[in-house]
Design a protein around this motif. Structure first.
Motif, PDB file in Angstrom:
ATOM      1  N   HIS A 103      30.064  37.694  55.101  1.00  0.00           N
ATOM      2  CA  HIS A 103      29.448  37.076  54.168  1.00  0.00           C
ATOM      3  C   HIS A 103      30.086  36.972  52.581  1.00  0.00           C
ATOM      4  CE1 HIS A 103      26.592  36.991  57.148  1.00  0.00           C
ATOM      5  NE2 HIS A 103      26.333  38.278  57.171  1.00  0.00           N
ATOM      6  N   ALA A 104      31.411  37.267  52.663  1.00  0.00           N
ATOM      7  CA  ALA A 104      32.194  37.043  51.527  1.00  0.00           C
ATOM      8  C   ALA A 104      33.377  36.795  52.115  1.00  0.00           C
ATOM      9  CB  ALA A 104      32.024  38.214  50.644  1.00  0.00           C
ATOM     10  N   PRO A 105      34.408  35.989  51.201  1.00  0.00           N
ATOM     11  CA  PRO A 105      35.810  35.656  51.657  1.00  0.00           C
ATOM     12  C   PRO A 105      36.751  36.596  51.325  1.00  0.00           C
ATOM     13  CG  PRO A 105      35.540  35.003  49.524  1.00  0.00           C
ATOM     14  CD  PRO A 105      34.329  35.623  49.748  1.00  0.00           C
ATOM     15  N   PHE A 106      37.965  36.702  52.094  1.00  0.00           N
ATOM     16  CA  PHE A 106      39.245  37.341  51.709  1.00  0.00           C
ATOM     17  C   PHE A 106      40.077  36.349  51.055  1.00  0.00           C
ATOM     18  CE2 PHE A 106      42.204  40.600  53.502  1.00  0.00           C
ATOM     19  CZ  PHE A 106      43.532  40.119  53.038  1.00  0.00           C
ATOM     20  N   VAL A 107      40.569  36.585  50.032  1.00  0.00           N
ATOM     21  CA  VAL A 107      41.356  35.674  49.158  1.00  0.00           C
ATOM     22  C   VAL A 107      42.407  36.509  48.423  1.00  0.00           C
ATOM     23  CG1 VAL A 107      39.472  34.168  48.647  1.00  0.00           C
ATOM     24  CG2 VAL A 107      39.967  35.973  47.042  1.00  0.00           C
ATOM     25  N   ASP A 108      43.590  35.575  48.202  1.00  0.00           N
ATOM     26  CA  ASP A 108      44.760  36.035  47.558  1.00  0.00           C
ATOM     27  C   ASP A 108      44.829  35.565  46.173  1.00  0.00           C
ATOM     28  OD1 ASP A 108      45.568  37.723  49.809  1.00  0.00           O
ATOM     29  OD2 ASP A 108      46.290  35.943  50.791  1.00  0.00           O
ATOM     30  N   LEU A 109      45.024  36.550  45.258  1.00  0.00           N
ATOM     31  CA  LEU A 109      44.871  35.971  43.957  1.00  0.00           C
ATOM     32  C   LEU A 109      46.179  36.426  43.101  1.00  0.00           C
ATOM     33  CD1 LEU A 109      41.291  36.761  42.902  1.00  0.00           C
ATOM     34  CD2 LEU A 109      42.343  34.480  42.726  1.00  0.00           C
ATOM     35  N   HIS A 110      46.751  35.715  42.148  1.00  0.00           N
ATOM     36  CA  HIS A 110      47.682  36.477  41.108  1.00  0.00           C
ATOM     37  C   HIS A 110      46.708  37.158  40.360  1.00  0.00           C
ATOM     38  CE1 HIS A 110      50.770  36.519  38.215  1.00  0.00           C
ATOM     39  NE2 HIS A 110      51.500  35.806  39.130  1.00  0.00           N
ATOM     40  N   ARG A 111      47.535  38.468  39.934  1.00  0.00           N
ATOM     41  CA  ARG A 111      46.631  39.699  39.104  1.00  0.00           C
ATOM     42  C   ARG A 111      46.249  38.931  37.711  1.00  0.00           C
ATOM     43  NH1 ARG A 111      46.286  45.103  38.642  1.00  0.00           N
ATOM     44  NH2 ARG A 111      47.654  45.131  40.666  1.00  0.00           N
ATOM     45  N   VAL A 112      47.161  38.287  37.182  1.00  0.00           N
ATOM     46  CA  VAL A 112      46.787  37.582  35.878  1.00  0.00           C
ATOM     47  C   VAL A 112      45.571  36.618  36.050  1.00  0.00           C
ATOM     48  CG1 VAL A 112      47.865  36.055  34.113  1.00  0.00           C
ATOM     49  CG2 VAL A 112      49.321  37.768  35.077  1.00  0.00           C
ATOM     50  N   ASP A 113      45.501  35.873  37.062  1.00  0.00           N
ATOM     51  CA  ASP A 113      44.360  34.979  37.084  1.00  0.00           C
ATOM     52  C   ASP A 113      43.106  35.807  36.990  1.00  0.00           C
ATOM     53  OD1 ASP A 113      45.942  32.770  37.178  1.00  0.00           O
ATOM     54  OD2 ASP A 113      46.066  32.731  39.048  1.00  0.00           O
ATOM     55  N   LEU A 114      43.091  36.931  37.998  1.00  0.00           N
ATOM     56  CA  LEU A 114      42.007  37.867  38.081  1.00  0.00           C
ATOM     57  C   LEU A 114      41.702  38.296  36.726  1.00  0.00           C
ATOM     58  CD1 LEU A 114      39.592  39.005  39.514  1.00  0.00           C
ATOM     59  CD2 LEU A 114      41.138  40.629  40.413  1.00  0.00           C
ATOM     60  N   GLN A 115      42.742  39.102  36.154  1.00  0.00           N
ATOM     61  CA  GLN A 115      42.502  39.825  34.943  1.00  0.00           C
ATOM     62  C   GLN A 115      41.737  38.603  33.752  1.00  0.00           C
ATOM     63  OE1 GLN A 115      45.811  41.170  32.633  1.00  0.00           O
ATOM     64  NE2 GLN A 115      44.602  43.320  32.346  1.00  0.00           N
ATOM     65  N   GLN A 116      42.355  37.438  33.630  1.00  0.00           N
ATOM     66  CA  GLN A 116      41.988  36.686  32.527  1.00  0.00           C
ATOM     67  C   GLN A 116      40.385  36.156  32.798  1.00  0.00           C
ATOM     68  OE1 GLN A 116      43.273  35.812  29.650  1.00  0.00           O
ATOM     69  NE2 GLN A 116      45.075  37.077  30.169  1.00  0.00           N
ATOM     70  N   ALA A 117      40.141  36.233  34.262  1.00  0.00           N
ATOM     71  CA  ALA A 117      38.880  35.646  34.493  1.00  0.00           C
ATOM     72  C   ALA A 117      37.633  36.908  34.080  1.00  0.00           C
ATOM     73  CB  ALA A 117      38.657  35.444  35.777  1.00  0.00           C
ATOM     74  N   LEU A 118      38.001  38.208  34.509  1.00  0.00           N
ATOM     75  CA  LEU A 118      37.268  39.068  34.151  1.00  0.00           C
ATOM     76  C   LEU A 118      37.317  39.358  32.452  1.00  0.00           C
ATOM     77  CD1 LEU A 118      38.770  41.852  36.634  1.00  0.00           C
ATOM     78  CD2 LEU A 118      36.680  40.932  36.451  1.00  0.00           C
ATOM     79  N   PHE A 119      38.510  39.124  31.734  1.00  0.00           N
ATOM     80  CA  PHE A 119      38.411  39.322  30.499  1.00  0.00           C
ATOM     81  C   PHE A 119      37.537  38.281  29.686  1.00  0.00           C
ATOM     82  CE2 PHE A 119      41.287  38.287  26.410  1.00  0.00           C
ATOM     83  CZ  PHE A 119      40.579  39.651  25.607  1.00  0.00           C
ATOM     84  N   ALA A 120      37.424  37.002  30.321  1.00  0.00           N
ATOM     85  CA  ALA A 120      36.613  35.807  29.751  1.00  0.00           C
ATOM     86  C   ALA A 120      35.316  36.156  29.875  1.00  0.00           C
ATOM     87  CB  ALA A 120      37.023  34.447  30.235  1.00  0.00           C
ATOM     88  N   ARG A 121      34.868  36.657  31.162  1.00  0.00           N
ATOM     89  CA  ARG A 121      33.579  36.960  31.297  1.00  0.00           C
ATOM     90  C   ARG A 121      32.970  38.150  30.460  1.00  0.00           C
ATOM     91  NH1 ARG A 121      28.581  36.360  31.838  1.00  0.00           N
ATOM     92  NH2 ARG A 121      27.435  37.120  33.777  1.00  0.00           N
TER      93      ARG A 121
END
Length: 440
Positions: A103-121
């Motif tokens: 009930h959740a996806p397996f996704v591939d992300l660029h590390r920078v995209d994830l870090q920036q999203a966490l940072f903004a939140r």
């Protein structure tokens, strides 16, 4: 929301994925959080990350921005090849199966995209970041972090999120404790779809899948990023970096020579690699820590600072996000600051055994993917091929689709684990809970 008398001043050392994830979780629980980071800006060097359901469900729980999911690539298939190219295992409906089971996806992300999203939140939640601050020492008597520039950051709890080369770990152990080489290194490569002119390869990039190639002493993995606009390749090979050198620019010729006898498809991808987009990273590890919490209960470890993981199961980032979620959620159960020692011990009991077990499992995956040609390798391939095109039963050499290991990794739900632990220890969160410690 926790009462004011339980509100902690949390100081997190390190603004990597584990540090920012913990900041989000602790802030959501009502605590005051500041993060110290030695980098001048959060433009982290890195490449792709495979975010498995045990972590992707947390990203949704934390309500990260929609732009993160738009930057993801969800692989529809997963294939394991012999280094020659022969298919050993293939899941043609990988994404569908993952979503149905977890009930959740397996996704591939660029590390920078994830870090920036966490940072903004984190910033939206009021977390304060102090960038460009290299730490010099910790004072456990006053719960203070000292920086080289002379700044002091004092709180009720220090969270060590400073990674493999953790200075917090050195301060805790009272000695230098350098990471140990594993004998492997990683070439990390990112290509853009525009660079790739071969139509067959471009189709692989634009229609996300995951491909592994496994061979003697080495293996490779390739997968798409940013909705099929980029392709991430990691080559894991014997380490030939000089002692004391953890990273350097890679030699394209050396890299190509290492894989000259491998699958032509992999080699076609490598023809697009230039010195501008390949680095060599020494893979390091550390022994297990006996404890993750200090005697004063004002220092706790998360992520790579206490359980650094090799990339063979892609669980380093995922496990770090789990740590941050569990710790922050438990801190949300506080009713009084006097409960902190008990809560930290519960965190350690919930997370340490799993973190250490995943570390051990990564070494097992390395063994199964890096077998030298011979009888053991032939038996491994017989297991692979006996289940090709069938529903996999029992232990399987690729833990990515193993029916025994995959549910243990991907089925973990940090939120539910905390809820269950709270229900099992109702007295732990009362102000008269000293006796409850004995049950942990």
């Amino acid at each position: 929301m926790i009462p004011e008398k339980a509100r902690l001043r949390v100081v997190i050392v390190g603004a990597g994925l584990s540090g920012i994830a913990t900041a989000i979780s602790a802030a959501l629980s009502g605590h005051s959080v500041q993060v110290i980071e030695q980098a001048q800006e959060l433009a982290e060097v890195g490449a792709g990350l495979q975010i498995t359901p045990n972590a992707s469900r947390l990203l949704k729980y934390w309500q990260l921005p929609a732009t993160l999911w738009e930057a993801a690539a969800e692989p529809t298939k997963l294939t394991v090849h012999r280094y020659s190219g022969q298919v050993l295992a293939h899941d043609d409906t990988f994404n569908q199966g993952i979503r149905a089971k977890y009930h959740a996806p397996f996704v591939d992300l660029h590390r920078v995209d994830l870090q920036q999203a966490l940072f903004a939140r984190a910033k939206d939640l009021g977390v304060t970041f102090h960038l460009g601050q290299r730490i010099e020492g910790l004072d456990f008597d006053t719960t203070t972090v000292h920086s080289v520039s002379g700044e002091r950051y004092t709180g009720d709890l220090i969270i060590a999120a400073d990674g493999l080369w953790s200075q917090c770990r050195e301060a805790f152990e009272g000695k230098k404790d350098a990471p140990l080489p594993t004998g492997d290194l990683a070439y990390r490569i990112v290509l853009t779809a525009d660079q790739i002119t071969d139509p067959d390869l471009k189709a692989l990039v634009e229609n996300p899948e995951v491909h592994f190639w496994i061979g003697p002493g080495a293996h490779a993995v390739g997968y798409s990023l940013r909705g099929g606009q980029m392709y991430n390749i990691v080559l894991l090979v014997p380490d030939n970096l000089p002692p004391g050198v953890s990273r350097q620019a890679g030699s394209v010729d050396e890299m190509k020579e290492l894989f000259a006898e491998w699958d032509p498809i992999l080699n076609k991808f490598l023809t697009y690699v230039t010195t501008a987009n390949v680095d060599k990273w020494k893979l390091m590890h550390r022994g297990e820590m006996e404890r993750w919490v200090n005697d004063k209960s004002n220092l706790v470890f998360i992520g790579d600072s206490c359980h650094p993981m090799l990339p063979y199961l892609a669980q380093g980032a995922n496990s770090s996000l789990e740590d941050g979620a569990v710790l922050g959620l438990l801190l949300g159960q506080m009713r009084d600051k006097a409960q902190l020692p008990r809560i930290l011990r519960l965190y350690e009991s919930l997370r340490k055994s799993r973190g250490d077990a995943i570390v051990r499992e990564t070494f097992k995956q390395r063994h199964d993917f890096h077998m030298q040609n011979g009888e053991e390798q032939k038996k491994r391939d017989e297991i692979f091929l006996s289940q090709l095109g069938k529903e996999i039963k029992g232990a399987f050499p690729s833990r990515w689709t193993c029916p025994e290991v995959q549910p243990w990794l991907y089925g973990y739900d940090a939120v539910k684990e905390v809820e269950k632990a709270v229900a099992q220890h109702p007295n732990l969160f009362s102000t008269q809970a000293e006796s409850a410690l004995a049950s942990l």
